[in-house]
Design an enzyme around this catalytic site. Sequence first.
Site, PDB file in Angstrom:
ATOM      1  N   ASN A   9      -3.377   7.224   5.416  1.00  0.00           N
ATOM      2  CA  ASN A   9      -3.256   6.628   4.081  1.00  0.00           C
ATOM      3  C   ASN A   9      -4.043   5.324   4.098  1.00  0.00           C
ATOM      4  O   ASN A   9      -3.590   4.335   4.659  1.00  0.00           O
ATOM      5  CB  ASN A   9      -1.767   6.378   3.772  1.00  0.00           C
ATOM      6  CG  ASN A   9      -1.574   5.603   2.472  1.00  0.00           C
ATOM      7  OD1 ASN A   9      -2.501   5.445   1.686  1.00  0.00           O
ATOM      8  ND2 ASN A   9      -0.350   5.124   2.248  1.00  0.00           N
ATOM      9  N   TRP A  10      -5.220   5.366   3.493  1.00  0.00           N
ATOM     10  CA  TRP A  10      -6.092   4.181   3.532  1.00  0.00           C
ATOM     11  C   TRP A  10      -5.589   3.071   2.608  1.00  0.00           C
ATOM     12  O   TRP A  10      -6.046   1.960   2.676  1.00  0.00           O
ATOM     13  CB  TRP A  10      -7.515   4.571   3.116  1.00  0.00           C
ATOM     14  CG  TRP A  10      -8.316   5.213   4.215  1.00  0.00           C
ATOM     15  CD1 TRP A  10      -7.830   5.836   5.336  1.00  0.00           C
ATOM     16  CD2 TRP A  10      -9.742   5.280   4.307  1.00  0.00           C
ATOM     17  NE1 TRP A  10      -8.862   6.281   6.107  1.00  0.00           N
ATOM     18  CE2 TRP A  10     -10.054   5.965   5.504  1.00  0.00           C
ATOM     19  CE3 TRP A  10     -10.793   4.842   3.502  1.00  0.00           C
ATOM     20  CZ2 TRP A  10     -11.376   6.204   5.907  1.00  0.00           C
ATOM     21  CZ3 TRP A  10     -12.100   5.096   3.891  1.00  0.00           C
ATOM     22  CH2 TRP A  10     -12.386   5.763   5.083  1.00  0.00           C
ATOM     23  N   GLU A  94       5.374   1.407  -1.804  1.00  0.00           N
ATOM     24  CA  GLU A  94       4.580   0.402  -2.529  1.00  0.00           C
ATOM     25  C   GLU A  94       4.504   0.742  -4.009  1.00  0.00           C
ATOM     26  O   GLU A  94       4.432  -0.140  -4.863  1.00  0.00           O
ATOM     27  CB  GLU A  94       3.182   0.292  -1.898  1.00  0.00           C
ATOM     28  CG  GLU A  94       3.238  -0.437  -0.565  1.00  0.00           C
ATOM     29  CD  GLU A  94       2.173  -0.021   0.437  1.00  0.00           C
ATOM     30  OE1 GLU A  94       1.154   0.567   0.032  1.00  0.00           O
ATOM     31  OE2 GLU A  94       2.379  -0.292   1.643  1.00  0.00           O
ATOM     32  N   GLY A 233      -0.829   4.442   8.059  1.00  0.00           N
ATOM     33  CA  GLY A 233      -1.537   3.493   7.201  1.00  0.00           C
ATOM     34  C   GLY A 233      -2.641   2.786   7.967  1.00  0.00           C
ATOM     35  O   GLY A 233      -3.709   3.342   8.202  1.00  0.00           O
ATOM     36  N   GLY A 234      -2.347   1.568   8.398  1.00  0.00           N
ATOM     37  CA  GLY A 234      -3.343   0.704   9.041  1.00  0.00           C
ATOM     38  C   GLY A 234      -4.157   1.390  10.122  1.00  0.00           C
ATOM     39  O   GLY A 234      -5.393   1.246  10.171  1.00  0.00           O
TER      40      GLY A 234
HETATM   41  P1  PGA Z   1       1.430   1.547   8.153  1.00  0.00           P
HETATM   42  O1  PGA Z   1       1.610   2.214   6.712  1.00  0.00           O
HETATM   43  O2  PGA Z   1       1.100   2.659   9.113  1.00  0.00           O
HETATM   44  O3  PGA Z   1       0.306   0.576   7.989  1.00  0.00           O
HETATM   45  O4  PGA Z   1       2.722   0.889   8.484  1.00  0.00           O
HETATM   46  C1  PGA Z   1       2.243   3.447   6.577  1.00  0.00           C
HETATM   47  C2  PGA Z   1       2.350   3.802   5.118  1.00  0.00           C
HETATM   48  O5  PGA Z   1       2.619   2.917   4.303  1.00  0.00           O
HETATM   49  O6  PGA Z   1       2.163   4.976   4.733  1.00  0.00           O
END
Ligand code: PGA
Length: 249
Positions: A9-10, A94, A233-234
Amino acid sequence: MKNRLVVGNWKMNGSLELINTMLPEMTSQRAQCTAAVCVPSVYLARAAQVLADSELLVGAQDVSLAQRGAYTGEVSASMLSELDCRFAIVGHSERRTRHGETDEVIAEKALRCLEAGIRPIICVGESQQQRDIGRTAQVIGQQLDIVLDRLAAEAAISLERIVVAYEPVWAIGNGRAASVEQAQDAHAYLRQRLGAKAASLRDSVPILYGGSVTKANAADLFAAPDIDGGLVGGASLSVSEFLAILHAA
Ligand code: PGA
């Protein structure tokens, strides 16, 4: 062996330059699991082109709850499917917190995805405060049930195509992933909740863990019996990190 799924997930990161350079690199090693990247919607067409002959799939980060019409700025599920999108994240925390999305809105979005042949990745997760007062199971159970009940009301929809992501809000984007035990507990509970609707759901719906997944913790998390992969994510913004996570899966 489980057929694992890892989805990047960018979020609102990256650039056209990164799509053009990083995605081809990410396909340089053959992944043994199913893998996808959810890029910002403006890059979906280009990402689909770049990945056309690869095994890395493309996904969206959100979708409109409406099918079409006067919804300025929105992107519909049928538009996403025209671009070869296989997945769409719905109900990310989010979007729940910053865009006020309710469980009902998320259920509608999941339905739009399934109607268009896209697998919705339905995110659930508790806040730190909810965990502290012992409400984790209640919160994630309710988030899941509202979506499942809405989808089950549509006869033509095959619920087996959904994906569930357990994303504890307190573990997202801060390097403090849930412990394997915390994640496994939540996943086992979600699996049981799926099973309460139908045995086929318990057996077929992948439950991904999300929240600070890195190459350092991925293998341990994925080894837990009810963790079927990750929503990353990151770490999905680095070729070497993401490839290492795919390898762990
Ligand atoms: P993260 O994000 O791996 O940066 O904690 C995960 C996400 O929000 O899907």
